[in-house]
Write a protein that holds these residues in place. Structure first.
Motif, PDB file in Angstrom:
ATOM      1  N   VAL A   1      12.465  -5.013 -13.476  1.00  0.00           N
ATOM      2  CA  VAL A   1      11.568  -4.532 -12.422  1.00  0.00           C
ATOM      3  C   VAL A   1      10.141  -4.821 -12.873  1.00  0.00           C
ATOM      4  O   VAL A   1       9.874  -4.997 -14.067  1.00  0.00           O
ATOM      5  N   VAL A   2       9.233  -4.874 -11.919  1.00  0.00           N
ATOM      6  CA  VAL A   2       7.825  -5.098 -12.233  1.00  0.00           C
ATOM      7  C   VAL A   2       7.144  -3.747 -12.395  1.00  0.00           C
ATOM      8  O   VAL A   2       7.235  -2.886 -11.507  1.00  0.00           O
ATOM      9  N   ALA A   3       6.489  -3.555 -13.530  1.00  0.00           N
ATOM     10  CA  ALA A   3       5.785  -2.295 -13.821  1.00  0.00           C
ATOM     11  C   ALA A   3       4.283  -2.544 -13.831  1.00  0.00           C
ATOM     12  O   ALA A   3       3.804  -3.490 -14.468  1.00  0.00           O
ATOM     13  N   VAL A   4       3.552  -1.689 -13.113  1.00  0.00           N
ATOM     14  CA  VAL A   4       2.098  -1.805 -13.014  1.00  0.00           C
ATOM     15  C   VAL A   4       1.479  -0.464 -13.373  1.00  0.00           C
ATOM     16  O   VAL A   4       1.937   0.583 -12.893  1.00  0.00           O
ATOM     17  N   GLU A   5       0.457  -0.476 -14.193  1.00  0.00           N
ATOM     18  CA  GLU A   5      -0.306   0.741 -14.485  1.00  0.00           C
ATOM     19  C   GLU A   5      -1.778   0.441 -14.238  1.00  0.00           C
ATOM     20  O   GLU A   5      -2.323  -0.528 -14.769  1.00  0.00           O
ATOM     21  N   ARG A   6      -2.428   1.287 -13.421  1.00  0.00           N
ATOM     22  CA  ARG A   6      -3.827   1.072 -13.058  1.00  0.00           C
ATOM     23  C   ARG A   6      -4.613   2.369 -13.154  1.00  0.00           C
ATOM     24  O   ARG A   6      -4.065   3.460 -12.954  1.00  0.00           O
ATOM     25  N   LEU A   7      -5.894   2.223 -13.430  1.00  0.00           N
ATOM     26  CA  LEU A   7      -6.820   3.349 -13.395  1.00  0.00           C
ATOM     27  C   LEU A   7      -7.723   3.123 -12.189  1.00  0.00           C
ATOM     28  O   LEU A   7      -8.394   2.098 -12.082  1.00  0.00           O
ATOM     29  N   ARG A   8      -7.716   4.069 -11.258  1.00  0.00           N
ATOM     30  CA  ARG A   8      -8.484   3.926 -10.027  1.00  0.00           C
ATOM     31  C   ARG A   8      -9.760   4.763 -10.103  1.00  0.00           C
ATOM     32  O   ARG A   8      -9.739   5.921 -10.507  1.00  0.00           O
ATOM     33  N   PHE A   9     -10.869   4.148  -9.707  1.00  0.00           N
ATOM     34  CA  PHE A   9     -12.175   4.795  -9.709  1.00  0.00           C
ATOM     35  C   PHE A   9     -12.663   4.960  -8.278  1.00  0.00           C
ATOM     36  O   PHE A   9     -12.345   4.159  -7.398  1.00  0.00           O
ATOM     37  N   ALA A  10     -13.474   5.990  -8.039  1.00  0.00           N
ATOM     38  CA  ALA A  10     -14.197   6.175  -6.782  1.00  0.00           C
ATOM     39  C   ALA A  10     -15.666   6.346  -7.135  1.00  0.00           C
ATOM     40  O   ALA A  10     -16.025   7.275  -7.863  1.00  0.00           O
ATOM     41  N   ASP A  11     -16.504   5.429  -6.645  1.00  0.00           N
ATOM     42  CA  ASP A  11     -17.930   5.465  -6.989  1.00  0.00           C
ATOM     43  C   ASP A  11     -18.117   5.513  -8.505  1.00  0.00           C
ATOM     44  O   ASP A  11     -18.923   6.282  -9.030  1.00  0.00           O
ATOM     45  N   ASP A  12     -17.336   4.693  -9.215  1.00  0.00           N
ATOM     46  CA  ASP A  12     -17.420   4.554 -10.672  1.00  0.00           C
ATOM     47  C   ASP A  12     -16.994   5.791 -11.446  1.00  0.00           C
ATOM     48  O   ASP A  12     -17.268   5.907 -12.642  1.00  0.00           O
ATOM     49  N   GLU A  13     -16.304   6.725 -10.796  1.00  0.00           N
ATOM     50  CA  GLU A  13     -15.767   7.899 -11.475  1.00  0.00           C
ATOM     51  C   GLU A  13     -14.249   7.809 -11.468  1.00  0.00           C
ATOM     52  O   GLU A  13     -13.640   7.597 -10.415  1.00  0.00           O
ATOM     53  N   PRO A  14     -13.580   7.946 -12.630  1.00  0.00           N
ATOM     54  CA  PRO A  14     -12.120   7.865 -12.642  1.00  0.00           C
ATOM     55  C   PRO A  14     -11.503   8.995 -11.829  1.00  0.00           C
ATOM     56  O   PRO A  14     -11.882  10.146 -11.967  1.00  0.00           O
ATOM     57  N   ILE A  15     -10.546   8.639 -10.974  1.00  0.00           N
ATOM     58  CA  ILE A  15      -9.926   9.590 -10.059  1.00  0.00           C
ATOM     59  C   ILE A  15      -8.431   9.726 -10.286  1.00  0.00           C
ATOM     60  O   ILE A  15      -7.871  10.821 -10.232  1.00  0.00           O
ATOM     61  N   ALA A  16      -7.770   8.602 -10.560  1.00  0.00           N
ATOM     62  CA  ALA A  16      -6.307   8.641 -10.613  1.00  0.00           C
ATOM     63  C   ALA A  16      -5.758   7.606 -11.587  1.00  0.00           C
ATOM     64  O   ALA A  16      -6.339   6.538 -11.774  1.00  0.00           O
ATOM     65  N   LEU A  17      -4.620   7.954 -12.175  1.00  0.00           N
ATOM     66  CA  LEU A  17      -3.863   7.045 -13.018  1.00  0.00           C
ATOM     67  C   LEU A  17      -2.576   6.727 -12.258  1.00  0.00           C
ATOM     68  O   LEU A  17      -1.784   7.627 -11.965  1.00  0.00           O
ATOM     69  N   LEU A  18      -2.392   5.453 -11.910  1.00  0.00           N
ATOM     70  CA  LEU A  18      -1.317   5.038 -11.021  1.00  0.00           C
ATOM     71  C   LEU A  18      -0.287   4.204 -11.784  1.00  0.00           C
ATOM     72  O   LEU A  18      -0.629   3.192 -12.399  1.00  0.00           O
ATOM     73  N   ARG A  19       0.968   4.624 -11.717  1.00  0.00           N
ATOM     74  CA  ARG A  19       2.061   3.868 -12.328  1.00  0.00           C
ATOM     75  C   ARG A  19       3.066   3.532 -11.233  1.00  0.00           C
ATOM     76  O   ARG A  19       3.549   4.426 -10.534  1.00  0.00           O
TER      77      ARG A  19
END
Length: 264
Positions: A151-169
């Protein structure tokens, strides 16, 4: 309103200066309500009504305690109460500030990237990893593949206005679409899935909360052990086949889910 009390925004009050907004706070020493909570409640009202807008920088706790005639531990407790509620943030070299407005997300089949764009926030994505991995038991069950299948696994850190908001897996079936770090940096995952020709129709999801690990807290700029919102989602296409399994973490101090409940 042209409140003079906002003169402290962007300035650095000297020790002993009195915050103008302290004149709007009333302390009732005969009340059974603890003094720190009286201060916290009234400060919260000033924040929520816009008298102290996002970005307002407050004096140090010593100056505010002196201005209100309170002990320093009492003032510190009031400020910490609002920090814990996500209304104030302490930043090294800056001091204590009113935080930006919390992101409120409707519970619907959209990606966080799309929601931030719709809300007028500037989304930015840092791709932490993108790889083909063997599916563990939970991912295999969600995607209806054999345990150990690719399976394809992706991990991302999402920012809003340059502030970290969420860790997405996220995990996707191998061969669903061609993903690149470049594409994921500039687009939401659901946008890419739809562009590949897959019609996302429904999802099953669970929302909860848990404590942050040390690594998660560091990535999200939170204190170790801070409460994080969790969302686990499996998305399905128009034929009912699973196309994506997401396991996401959101900063509870900056983020909330909203839903509409209808009576039967």
């Amino acid at each position: 309103m042209g409140w003079d009390i906002l003169a402290s925004v962007g300035s650095s009050p000297r020790r002993g200066d009195v915050e103008p907004f302290t004149k709007l706070i009333t302390i009732d020493r005969g009340s059974p309500v603890p003094l720190y909570f009286q201060v916290a409640q009234q400060l919260q009202e000033l924040i929520e009504t816009g008298v102290l807008p996002p970005g307002t920088r407050l004096s140090n706790e010593i100056a505010m305690a002196d201005g209100l005639g309170l002990s320093r531990p009492t003032m510190r407790q009031a400020m910490q109460h609002l920090v814990d509620k996500g209304l104030l943030a302490r930043k090294r070299g800056v001091g204590t500030q009113v935080v930006t407005n919390r992101i409120r997300r409707q519970v619907e089949l959209t990606s966080l990237h799309e929601d931030l764009e719709r809300d007028g926030r500037r989304p930015r994505t840092e791709v932490l990893s993108l790889a083909t991995v063997p599916a563990d038991r939970d991912v295999a069950a969600a995607l209806r593949v054999d345990e150990g299948a690719d399976v394809v696994a992706v991990e991302r850190l999402r920012f809003a206005d340059d502030e970290p908001i969420a860790l997405l897996r996220n995990h996707l079936p191998a061969g669903l679409l061609e993903l690149t770090g470049e594409a994921l940096t500039h687009n939401g995952l659901y946008q890419l899935i739809r562009r590949s020709g897959t019609d996302l129709r429904s999802a099953a999801q669970t929302i909860g909360a848990r404590r942050a690990t040390a690594a998660e807290a560091r990535l999200l700029d939170e204190a170790r052990g801070a409460t994080l919102l969790t969302m686990t989602r499996t998305a399905y296409d128009s034929s009912g086949s699973p196309v994506e399994r997401g396991s996401h973490l959101y900063r509870a101090s900056r983020y909330s889910f909203e839903m509409t409940v209808a009576a039967h």
